[in-house]
Structures are given as structure tokens and as C-alpha cells.
Scaffold this active site. Structure first.
Site, PDB file in Angstrom:
ATOM      1  N   ARG A  86      -5.655  -4.732   6.156  1.00  0.00           N
ATOM      2  CA  ARG A  86      -5.659  -6.061   6.826  1.00  0.00           C
ATOM      3  C   ARG A  86      -7.716  -5.921   5.913  1.00  0.00           C
ATOM      4  NH1 ARG A  86      -5.090  -2.472  10.918  1.00  0.00           N
ATOM      5  NH2 ARG A  86      -6.407  -1.800  11.814  1.00  0.00           N
TER       6      ARG A  86
ATOM      7  N   LYS B  93       0.819  -1.378   0.403  1.00  0.00           N
ATOM      8  CA  LYS B  93       0.320   0.414   0.323  1.00  0.00           C
ATOM      9  C   LYS B  93       0.716   1.556   0.501  1.00  0.00           C
ATOM     10  CE  LYS B  93      -3.420   1.972   2.939  1.00  0.00           C
ATOM     11  NZ  LYS B  93      -4.463   2.497   3.530  1.00  0.00           N
TER      12      LYS B  93
HETATM   13  C1  G6Q Z   1      -2.759  -4.395   8.162  1.00  0.00           C
HETATM   14  C2  G6Q Z   1      -1.419  -2.931   8.167  1.00  0.00           C
HETATM   15  C3  G6Q Z   1       0.048  -4.043   8.069  1.00  0.00           C
HETATM   16  C4  G6Q Z   1       0.026  -3.310   6.629  1.00  0.00           C
HETATM   17  C5  G6Q Z   1       2.100  -4.455   5.738  1.00  0.00           C
HETATM   18  C6  G6Q Z   1       2.058  -3.398   4.897  1.00  0.00           C
HETATM   19  O1  G6Q Z   1      -3.677  -3.329   8.537  1.00  0.00           O
HETATM   20  O2  G6Q Z   1      -0.963  -1.934   7.476  1.00  0.00           O
HETATM   21  O3  G6Q Z   1      -0.499  -5.354   8.292  1.00  0.00           O
HETATM   22  O4  G6Q Z   1      -0.607  -4.515   5.258  1.00  0.00           O
HETATM   23  O5  G6Q Z   1       2.425  -3.457   7.298  1.00  0.00           O
HETATM   24  O6  G6Q Z   1       2.238  -2.451   4.635  1.00  0.00           O
HETATM   25  P1  G6Q Z   1       2.488  -1.794   2.528  1.00  0.00           P
HETATM   26  O7  G6Q Z   1       0.957  -2.581   2.106  1.00  0.00           O
HETATM   27  O8  G6Q Z   1       2.111  -0.616   3.085  1.00  0.00           O
HETATM   28  O9  G6Q Z   1       3.163  -2.826   2.567  1.00  0.00           O
END
Ligand code: G6Q
Length: 549
Positions: free
Chosen positions: A276, A214
Site C-alpha cells: 500500500r 510484489k
Molecule cells: C498491501 C497488502 C496487499 C497486497 C496485495 C497484493 O499492503 O500487502 O494489499 O498489496 O495482496 O499482493 P502482491 O503485490 O504480492 O500480489
């Protein structure tokens, strides 16, 4: 109340609905499930609800009709309905990050309108899904070729946390529907073993790498993405080749292009989708390649059906609201600290791990939305394994240990892989376990079986251990969607009652920062001056000295 407000009128534990539940608990805590069932032969039919194709039996919880009335009052007092409507209408209910929470927009029907800052987001969601579908079908049909003209035979998803657990779980859950002539692998860990083992034996010329992040700033994912690029270039040499072998899923176009992926090869999503909660977004691209766009869309329909159910079903028939309120009852009044999730379905082996993040990252919070410390327990610990495997390991503790562990049993009436009468055997285990937990076996029963006195106490089962049973017809993309959305909205319900922000994750951010500080100290060739506590200093010194050898 029509507009969203996070201020609860008074502290939860001092509120009338909470106090009424405490008094009620004192009144019924000595009543056993055995008694409750004996008093009401219809209990099993009455304390059940159906929605979006799922059947929830909640009769084996330590509750009476009055408990349900009082939980309903608690939900009203905490404005569950209003908070739910606030989420669905795009209000900024993630208060600490000042964001709307709109995973529900990812599966909304095309004619729905959901506005963020004055713009209907549904058309954008649909446009991304259409692009994903076009790409996924090209890969599946062989129209999308690698740089040297070979078909794509391997898909590697690189991502961590919310950008990994959904894709892995969904791939495994829907493997029955997936292409068997494409290998799917998932890399998330900073431990290089993960990448090395995932790529072992694969030809980069036949491999598509999906980088899911993300933020596109997560250390583990970027490290593995760089390893993947080197792995590809070692074989394919020409940097131009990467365009046929890499795509990115992200909200951060700038970082994607800085990494070297053209943003035309990027599938976007939005900051109002939590990691998530992102399986339905472009993060699900690997799932779509595995099962095809049509089946992916059936999965979204399942999510949507549960969304509609959560929005419109009255509370007594509302599966996610009931499950959420029962979790509050078990956690805060029966003092249970964990929940075991027990799918009697091998394809759902990763479902408990997926739910661990969904539930614990969402509701593992110690302050209210207003920033005050809570004086009650929040999110319990979720864990589990598929049945019947778990029966031969930790069920002992659930049956005869000293902890109260509410269980969610999940089963399907039809198997995808019929083999003799194995499915009946599997399901009979599920039903028998829920029965044994609820009703146990008394000393009198044990003795009547002729067990000697000295051994009898060891063979007593106290029973009175609560469980939910969720049944669906068959494991399909649709039913998987309903099941995930059921838990999403149950988590939401719990978060509303606890008055916490279920949509931030500052605890995850801490880990990201701490690692940045310590890694240079481990890597430097000169002895660094360590300024941690004495325990951490000693551990790091030991690591440095042994690593040299
Ligand atoms: C989920 C959290 C966390 C996130 C990861 C990966 O709700 O925010 O688990 O998905 O840290 O983050 P990125 O997608 O930004 O790499």
C-alpha cells in the site's frame, strides 16, 4: 532515546499523557465550536499550518490550545520523533515481518544515503526509475512496438490491493496530464467480469500488459495474468510475441520467470516497500506511461517535499503529525469511529478508496507491538466520495445523524477545467459545509426563519461536528504526491501512538489461505465431505446444487 525500541514504558491508557487528555476532555467536552470561535476571533488564522504547498485548517476541531499541548506531550511520551527517525534511517520498524519500512527511500533525493543491511539503497532506486523512464518513453513515443509492428494503444495493469489501488487512483487523479491516445485499464478482481470487460474491444497486438505483484504469488493476479496470456496468444499465436506485450513488476524474479516473463522484462522493487506504499516504486509504471517520466518525477518530488516537512517541521506546524494527533483525539477521546474523506475534485474520485487501504490495512490492528491486546480503539473506518455528490446522499447523516463523523475536506484553489463559474460554486459548497458542520443551526434560528413549531426540531443542526480542510493551489503530480505523503505520515503518527505495527497485514494473508482451502470443494465433481461449520456447509451445498443447474 536514539536507537529504535518498540517497548513503551507503560500501557498507553495508564500513561500520564493519556490520563491528562482524559481529564482535559472531561473539562472541555461541553464547550462548543461556536463558543471556541466566539472566544477567539483569531482562531481560524492560528489553528492552521502550511507545508509542502498544502494548507491545513484544523480550527474546526473540538480542541483548545491546551488540547494541542497535551497531544504534543502524548507524542513526546510515545517517542514520535524517535520512531520517525527510525523509519527514515532504515531501522526494522515493521517488527512482525522484521523489515525496514522505506517507501521514503523511493522518493529520496539522489544524494541521500539510506542503508539497509549496510548497503545504500538510493542508487538502486534511482537505477530502477531510470529503466522505467526509458521503457515508458519508448511506449509513449511508439518506439516500443507490439509483435506485429503495431503501436501500443492500450495498457492493462493487472494487480490487486497495493498493486492496484495506487495505480488506479493515480491514473484517475492525473488523467488531465495523461496521454489520451493510450487506453489505460486496470484488472484486479477474481471475478472474470473484470478481465472480460477490461479487454473488451481491445486488440492484443496493440496491448501492453503490466503484471504487478510484489510476491508474484497472489491468486487473483496470477489467475488474471494467465487469462491475459491466453487472450494474447489466441490472437498472436507465437509465444515469442509475449515479450513485446508483457512486463512484470515484482520482488520475486524466480516466480516471474516461472510464469514465462523474461527477467530482463521485469522491474524490481524491494521487500522494504509495503504494497500500500508502493505507488512510487515500479508499481507506478502505468502512471509513468500515462503522464511521462518527467511528471512522474514531479510527483515523487511532492512526496519528498512532504517527507522533509514531516522530518523537520516543529510539531505545531507539522501537517501529518497534527492530522495524526487530531485523529487520536477524535477516535480515542471523542469516540468517533469513522472519518469521511471528501475531495471537492472529481479527479480524486478514487482517493477515498486508496486511503481506505492505506489507513485501514495499516492501523486496523488489535495488539500492540509487544503482542498485548489493546484496551483502546485503533484505526477508524475511512470512507468518502467526492463533493458535491456526497452532499446529496450521506451528508444528511453527517449533519443530523447520531454518529460523530470527523471529515477531511480537500479542495483546490484553481481548477484544471474552468467552465463558467462552476469552480467557485464547487468551492463555496466545500466552505459552506465545513461551516454548517461546525456551527449548525439552533432552534431559535430555525424559528426566527418562520418555520412552524411542529417542523422546527427536524430542521435543527446541532453543529459542533469537527472537520479538517486541506487546500492546495492546483491538482498536479506534485500536489498529489504531497497529499498522499501527508496521509502516509498521519497514519504513521497514529500507529506510533497506538503502539501497533502499521506495516504488516496478517488479516490479508488469512483471506489468501482460506480461499485455497474452499475452492477445491466447490470445483470437485464428486460431492465433497464438507467439514466447515453448519452455516458454511449449507451455503456451499446450495451453491454447488444451483451451479449445476
Ligand atoms: C498491501 C497488502 C496487499 C497486497 C496485495 C497484493 O499492503 O500487502 O494489499 O498489496 O495482496 O499482493 P502482491 O503485490 O504480492 O500480489
Amino acid at each position: 532515546m536514539t536507537t529504535y525500541s518498540f517497548a513503551q514504558p507503560q500501557a498507553l491508557t495508564a500513561s500520564p499523557a493519556w490520563k491528562a487528555l482524559q481529564a482535559h476532555h472531561r473539562k472541555i467536552c461541553a464547550t462548543s465550536l461556536r463558543q471556541l470561535f466566539a472566544d477567539d476571533p483569531q482562531r481560524g488564522d492560528r489553528l492552521a499550518a502550511e507545508g509542502a504547498g498544502l494548507y491545513l485548517d484544523y480550527a474546526k476541531n473540538r480542541i483548545t490550545d491546551e488540547t494541542l499541548d497535551l497531544l504534543e506531550k502524548l507524542a513526546e511520551q510515545c517517542c514520535l520523533r524517535q520512531h520517525r527517525d527510525a523509519m527514515f534511517s532504515g531501522k526494522k520498524i515493521n517488527v512482525t515481518e522484521k523489515r525496514p519500512v522505506l517507501h521514503v527511500a523511493l522518493r529520496a533525493a539522489a544524494n541521500e544515503q539510506i542503508y539497509v543491511d549496510g548497503k545504500n539503497v538510493v542508487p538502486e532506486v534511482r537505477a530502477t526509475l531510470a529503466r522505467m523512464a526509458e521503457f515508458a518513453e519508448q511506449v509513449r513515443s511508439g518506439a516500443w512496438l507490439g509483435y506485429t509492428g503495431k503501436r501500443i494503444r492500450n495498457v492493462i495493469n493487472i494487480g490487486i490491493g497495493g498493486s492496484a489501488l495506487g495505480p488506479v487512483m493515480a491514473y484517475e487523479a492525473l488523467q488531465y496530464y495523461s496521454r489520451r491516445d493510450i487506453n489505460f485499464r486496470f484488472v484486479s478482481n477474481m471475478d472474470a467480469t473484470d478481465f472480460i470487460e477490461a479487454t473488451r474491444g481491445l486488440d492484443p497486438a496493440e496491448t501492453l500488459i503490466i503484471i504487478c505483484s510484489k510476491t508474484f504469488g497472489t491468486l487473483e493476479t496470477l489467475t488474471n495474468a494467465h487469462a491475459a496470456r491466453d487472450w494474447c496468444l489466441e490472437k498472436l499465436i507465437d509465444k515469442q510475441a509475449l515479450r513485446r506485450h508483457f512486463v512484470a513488476i515484482s520482488t520475486n524474479a524466480k516466480e516471474v520467470s516461472r510464469f514465462g516473463i523474461d527477467t530482463t522484462d521485469m522491474f524490481g522493487f524491494w521487500d522494504w516497500v509495503g504494497g500500500r506504499y508502493s505507488l512510487d516504486s515500479a508499481i507506478g509504471l502505468s502512471t509513468m506511461i500515462a503522464i511521462g517520466a518527467e511528471r512522474f518525477s514531479e510527483m515523487l518530488d511532492g512526496f519528498y517535499a512532504m517527507d522533509l516537512h514531516f522530518r523537520h517541521a516543529p510539531l505545531r506546524q507539522n501537517l501529518p503529525a497534527l492530522m495524526g494527533l487530531l485523529a487520536i483525539w477524535n477516535t480515542n477521546f471523542l469516540d468517533a469511529r469513522t472519518v469521511a474523506v471528501l475531495p471537492y475534485e472529481q479527479y480524486l474520485a478514487r482517493f477515498p478508496a486508496y486511503l481506505q487501504q492505506l489507513t485501514m490495512e495499516s492501523n486496523g490492528k488489535h495488539v500492540t507491538l509487544g503482542g498485548a491486546n489493546v484496551d483502546y480503539q485503533t484505526g477508524p473506518i475511512y470512507w468518502g466520495e467526492p463533493g458535491t455528490n456526497g452532499q446529496h446522499s450521506f451528508y444528511q447523516l453527517i449533519h443530523q445523524g447520531t454518529h460523530l463523523i470527523p471529515c477531511d475536506f480537500i479542495g483546490f484553489c484553481q481548477t484544471l477545467n474552468p467552465l463558467g463559474d462552476q469552480h467557485d460554486e464547487l468551492m463555496s459548497n466545500l466552505f459552506a459545509q465545513t461551516e454548517a458542520l461546525a456551527f449548525g443551526k439552533s432552534l431559535a434560528q430555525v424559528s426566527a426563519e418562520g418555520i412552524p413549531d411542529w417542523q422546527a426540531p427536524h430542521r435543527v443542526f446541532q453543529g459542533n461536528r469537527p472537520s479538517n480542510t486541506i487546500l492546495a493551489e492546483r491538482l498536479t503530480p506534485y500536489s498529489l504526491g504531497t497529499l498522499i505523503a501527508l496521509y502516509e505520515h498521519s497514519v504513521f503518527t497514529q500507529g506510533v501512538i497506538w503502539n501497533i505495527d502499521s506495516f504488516d497485514q496478517w488479516g490479508v494473508e488469512l483471506g489468501k489461505q482460506l480461499a485455497r482451502r474452499t475452492s477445491p470443494e466447490l470445483e470437485s465433481s464428486d460431492e465433497p465431505r464438507l467439514a466447515h461449520d453448519s452455516s458454511t456447509n449449507a451455503l456451499m451445498r446450495r451453491y454447488r446444487s444451483l451451479k449445476k443447474e
